[in-house]
Design an enzyme around this catalytic site. Sequence first.
Site, PDB file in Angstrom:
ATOM      1  N   GLU A 302     -12.132  -0.695   6.231  1.00  0.00           N
ATOM      2  CA  GLU A 302     -10.831  -0.040   6.078  1.00  0.00           C
ATOM      3  C   GLU A 302     -10.907   1.369   5.498  1.00  0.00           C
ATOM      4  O   GLU A 302     -10.112   1.706   4.613  1.00  0.00           O
ATOM      5  CB  GLU A 302      -9.948  -0.928   5.204  1.00  0.00           C
ATOM      6  CG  GLU A 302     -10.393  -1.075   3.725  1.00  0.00           C
ATOM      7  CD  GLU A 302     -11.376  -2.213   3.457  1.00  0.00           C
ATOM      8  OE1 GLU A 302     -12.110  -2.595   4.389  1.00  0.00           O
ATOM      9  OE2 GLU A 302     -11.415  -2.706   2.315  1.00  0.00           O
ATOM     10  N   HIS A 326      -5.842  -6.511  10.204  1.00  0.00           N
ATOM     11  CA  HIS A 326      -6.482  -6.722   8.906  1.00  0.00           C
ATOM     12  C   HIS A 326      -6.835  -5.387   8.243  1.00  0.00           C
ATOM     13  O   HIS A 326      -6.449  -5.137   7.097  1.00  0.00           O
ATOM     14  CB  HIS A 326      -7.735  -7.587   9.094  1.00  0.00           C
ATOM     15  CG  HIS A 326      -8.491  -7.833   7.833  1.00  0.00           C
ATOM     16  ND1 HIS A 326      -8.331  -8.987   7.086  1.00  0.00           N
ATOM     17  CD2 HIS A 326      -9.403  -7.081   7.159  1.00  0.00           C
ATOM     18  CE1 HIS A 326      -9.111  -8.929   6.028  1.00  0.00           C
ATOM     19  NE2 HIS A 326      -9.777  -7.778   6.046  1.00  0.00           N
ATOM     20  N   GLU A 327      -7.534  -4.546   8.971  1.00  0.00           N
ATOM     21  CA  GLU A 327      -7.960  -3.271   8.360  1.00  0.00           C
ATOM     22  C   GLU A 327      -6.755  -2.388   8.044  1.00  0.00           C
ATOM     23  O   GLU A 327      -6.725  -1.708   7.020  1.00  0.00           O
ATOM     24  CB  GLU A 327      -8.963  -2.541   9.258  1.00  0.00           C
ATOM     25  CG  GLU A 327     -10.207  -3.355   9.666  1.00  0.00           C
ATOM     26  CD  GLU A 327     -10.914  -4.068   8.509  1.00  0.00           C
ATOM     27  OE1 GLU A 327     -10.796  -3.620   7.348  1.00  0.00           O
ATOM     28  OE2 GLU A 327     -11.587  -5.093   8.775  1.00  0.00           O
ATOM     29  N   HIS A 330      -5.139  -3.360   4.819  1.00  0.00           N
ATOM     30  CA  HIS A 330      -5.826  -2.830   3.629  1.00  0.00           C
ATOM     31  C   HIS A 330      -5.237  -1.489   3.164  1.00  0.00           C
ATOM     32  O   HIS A 330      -5.492  -1.065   2.045  1.00  0.00           O
ATOM     33  CB  HIS A 330      -7.312  -2.620   3.916  1.00  0.00           C
ATOM     34  CG  HIS A 330      -8.173  -3.821   3.675  1.00  0.00           C
ATOM     35  ND1 HIS A 330      -8.218  -4.482   2.468  1.00  0.00           N
ATOM     36  CD2 HIS A 330      -9.067  -4.467   4.481  1.00  0.00           C
ATOM     37  CE1 HIS A 330      -9.103  -5.481   2.546  1.00  0.00           C
ATOM     38  NE2 HIS A 330      -9.618  -5.499   3.753  1.00  0.00           N
ATOM     39  N   GLU A 349      -9.015  -8.851  -0.474  1.00  0.00           N
ATOM     40  CA  GLU A 349      -9.157  -9.541   0.817  1.00  0.00           C
ATOM     41  C   GLU A 349      -8.133 -10.660   1.046  1.00  0.00           C
ATOM     42  O   GLU A 349      -7.656 -10.834   2.163  1.00  0.00           O
ATOM     43  CB  GLU A 349     -10.580 -10.068   0.983  1.00  0.00           C
ATOM     44  CG  GLU A 349     -11.648  -8.961   1.024  1.00  0.00           C
ATOM     45  CD  GLU A 349     -11.480  -7.972   2.178  1.00  0.00           C
ATOM     46  OE1 GLU A 349     -10.735  -8.273   3.138  1.00  0.00           O
ATOM     47  OE2 GLU A 349     -12.088  -6.885   2.105  1.00  0.00           O
ATOM     48  N   ASP A 406     -22.125  -8.278  -3.041  1.00  0.00           N
ATOM     49  CA  ASP A 406     -22.084  -8.837  -1.700  1.00  0.00           C
ATOM     50  C   ASP A 406     -21.981 -10.368  -1.721  1.00  0.00           C
ATOM     51  O   ASP A 406     -21.479 -10.978  -0.783  1.00  0.00           O
ATOM     52  CB  ASP A 406     -23.379  -8.438  -0.984  1.00  0.00           C
ATOM     53  CG  ASP A 406     -23.091  -7.881   0.400  1.00  0.00           C
ATOM     54  OD1 ASP A 406     -22.054  -7.214   0.533  1.00  0.00           O
ATOM     55  OD2 ASP A 406     -23.891  -8.123   1.311  1.00  0.00           O
ATOM     56  N   TYR A 414     -11.162 -14.395   0.992  1.00  0.00           N
ATOM     57  CA  TYR A 414     -10.301 -14.169   2.161  1.00  0.00           C
ATOM     58  C   TYR A 414      -9.304 -15.316   2.356  1.00  0.00           C
ATOM     59  O   TYR A 414      -8.092 -15.105   2.370  1.00  0.00           O
ATOM     60  CB  TYR A 414     -11.156 -14.050   3.431  1.00  0.00           C
ATOM     61  CG  TYR A 414     -11.947 -12.780   3.533  1.00  0.00           C
ATOM     62  CD1 TYR A 414     -13.150 -12.625   2.859  1.00  0.00           C
ATOM     63  CD2 TYR A 414     -11.504 -11.724   4.320  1.00  0.00           C
ATOM     64  CE1 TYR A 414     -13.890 -11.457   2.966  1.00  0.00           C
ATOM     65  CE2 TYR A 414     -12.245 -10.548   4.434  1.00  0.00           C
ATOM     66  CZ  TYR A 414     -13.440 -10.426   3.754  1.00  0.00           C
ATOM     67  OH  TYR A 414     -14.159  -9.264   3.856  1.00  0.00           O
TER      68      TYR A 414
HETATM   69  N1  BES Z   1     -13.581  -4.590   3.554  1.00  0.00           N
HETATM   70  C1  BES Z   1     -14.044  -5.588   4.444  1.00  0.00           C
HETATM   71  C2  BES Z   1     -15.507  -5.473   4.739  1.00  0.00           C
HETATM   72  C3  BES Z   1     -16.424  -5.500   3.542  1.00  0.00           C
HETATM   73  C4  BES Z   1     -16.152  -6.290   2.432  1.00  0.00           C
HETATM   74  C5  BES Z   1     -17.565  -4.740   3.524  1.00  0.00           C
HETATM   75  C6  BES Z   1     -17.010  -6.278   1.330  1.00  0.00           C
HETATM   76  C7  BES Z   1     -18.419  -4.740   2.438  1.00  0.00           C
HETATM   77  C8  BES Z   1     -18.129  -5.512   1.337  1.00  0.00           C
HETATM   78  C9  BES Z   1     -13.241  -5.601   5.744  1.00  0.00           C
HETATM   79  O1  BES Z   1     -11.896  -5.344   5.554  1.00  0.00           O
HETATM   80  C10 BES Z   1     -13.330  -6.978   6.310  1.00  0.00           C
HETATM   81  O2  BES Z   1     -12.873  -7.881   5.684  1.00  0.00           O
HETATM   82  N2  BES Z   1     -13.907  -7.117   7.499  1.00  0.00           N
HETATM   83  C11 BES Z   1     -14.041  -8.386   8.178  1.00  0.00           C
HETATM   84  C12 BES Z   1     -13.026  -8.538   9.260  1.00  0.00           C
HETATM   85  C13 BES Z   1     -11.792  -9.254   8.888  1.00  0.00           C
HETATM   86  C14 BES Z   1     -10.904  -9.439  10.106  1.00  0.00           C
HETATM   87  C15 BES Z   1     -11.988 -10.547   8.164  1.00  0.00           C
HETATM   88  C16 BES Z   1     -15.391  -8.400   8.858  1.00  0.00           C
HETATM   89  O3  BES Z   1     -16.034  -7.369   8.928  1.00  0.00           O
HETATM   90  O4  BES Z   1     -15.778  -9.454   9.370  1.00  0.00           O
HETATM   91 ZN    ZN Z   2     -10.914  -6.965   4.576  1.00  0.00          ZN
END
Ligand code: BES
Ligand code: ZN
Length: 632
Positions: A302, A326-327, A330, A349, A406, A414
């Site tokens: 995002e 989703h993005e 954010h 999330e 991470d 989520y």
């Molecule tokens: N912000 C996240 C990705 C992220 C989180 C990167 C923590 C690094 C550390 C992004 O918004 C996200 O949640 N992406 C998901 C997709 C979503 C539809 C659940 C993904 O990349 O799978």
């Molecule tokens: Zn996210």
Amino acid sequence: MKPYKKFLLGLGMAGSLHLTACTSQNTTETETMNTAQQAQGQLPEDVHSYAEPAKAVARHLDLEIAVNFDTKTISGKATYDIENLAKGNEIVFDTRGLNIEKVFLGDNREETTFRLGDSDKYLGQPLYVTIKPETKRLTIQYKTSPDAAALQWLNPQQTAGKKHPFMFTQSQAILARTWIPIQDSPGVRITYNARVQVPKELLAVMSAENPVQKNESGVYTFQMKQPIPSYLMALSVGDLVFREVGQQTGIYAEPETIEAAAYEFAEMDKMLVAAEKIYGKYRWDRYDLLVLPPSFPFGGMENPRLTFVTPTVLAKDRSLTSLIAHELAHSWSGNLVTNATWDDFWLNEGFTVYFERRIMEELYGRSYADMLAELGYQDLQNTIADLGATSPDTRLKLDLDGRDPDEGLTDIAYEKGNLFLRHIEMAVGRERFDEFLNKYFNTFAFQPTDTDKFLNFLRTELIKGDEVLAEKINIEGWVFSPGLPANHVKPTSERFAQVEKLFSDWKNGKPAAQLNTKDWSSHEWLHFIRMLPEQMSPQQMQDLDKAFNFTNSGNSEVLAAWFIHAINNNYITADKALETFLTNVGRRKFLVPIYKALAATPEGKKKALAIYAKARPNYHAVSTVTLDEMLK
Ligand code: BES
Ligand code: ZN
């Protein structure tokens, strides 16, 4: 770990004052509010940053860098406007693998001393810069290392066009410090300007106001007027073109991909309208997408004004666009109101998943959103089973001290987060809940938030002493306890009930080709594939594949789910497609379960290692860190 410290909530505030100063003439009201809130309390320490913003804090960044594809490095200067709150002699930044060359103070560039502290595997090294009590500005001259974890350098072969190299950053959670010396804590916000030099045939874009076409000089300038946390610093460089989608929205992609992307994401303007209808004005002016090459390790990121997105959502039928919702969501939950530490990741999330599904419901109706909800619930149940129902990592409020943040990136944040918000919505009704969330986003706009702050707001604005309601909402059970409260409501989907009927027909011997799957979306297919038994006969596998052509599906979600069954049932017809998928796609969410399924048997593990040896150079560090560990 470093000694315990706290920093005052007030720190995030001057960031919002900064914004107020840029966007409004009349700042009195906001300032009063901020001062009042400043007095309100403290934020917890961020154990993932060395910066001590309570002593001296960065407010604005002028970044002047050159991107060098030959050496795979970024080099240049980061000039900060700082506030030396403690009037001491030091300011601390986060770095990891950076070569710090020189540091200067003030506008007339007086060289100052600095020192790098001990190195930690995840956190990197603190950079201590000597300043004066009156210092307001400093410049750090630096260079990145070729293996900077935030950066992926792609050769032309790894792009759609095959002619030009490509580079992109991924700063979340704590990787910004591998390409910029920065106070890398989500509770600290900065505005920024940037001047970026790239090879002339390429275009640079950032999480900022962006150019729409290449120029002769290869120098691009950027401005981000709203204060943002460091994990939203983003840059990408490649053979990119821009295509407008709506008034406020558009897409950057390689020329080879732009057409498909413009079709897939044609509804992004509608999404923006739907989102604003629910939680109020979009605060970032434009909303554009950057479609990356397939090695991008995430589905989406995002980055403000410019979401980075995987090309694996280009399904040709707009069926995977909830990721864009989703993005976009954010832009409120995360980018506007931001988790203060990674222990509060669910506030980013969980809220975003909740909001994502509200946007999808607005656009495609309740029955569509219900499918997303039920799939999400399945993911959540699997995650809880994997982690163990009593694992502390299944609590919403996490404790990631001493670990890579991470590790907090699971479906707990989520999907359990989302389920908790749905649960509150059911308890008070949608209208009241929307009003509450609107107020929450407006009250804490451009500020960090944490679990306590949210819960306090929940108590004062929604529960208001109603003990019956408090008991119903059950904060303790949802936020601080592992697993799920026993009385939670399981999301269900009517459309999935239909899928289940056909599935049981098939299981009872009806040939796959005779099932009426005509109007199924990706989600129905996914539900169907997930229900397939772990053990199937070769005839069953063939019957399914012949009827539905799963092995050659153009839908990445369907493919990834099908491959798991192909692996478990030794269905070698899919081997070639599987290898092609694994060598092209770098999205960790797909790679992890597939490699895991392969590694479950000795022969499979051999296969996995052979493919991994070939594919690894295509993957981003975010993915290889996980896979190296899994396949060692
Ligand atoms: N912000 C996240 C990705 C992220 C989180 C990167 C923590 C690094 C550390 C992004 O918004 C996200 O949640 N992406 C998901 C997709 C979503 C539809 C659940 C993904 O990349 O799978
Ligand atoms: Zn996210």
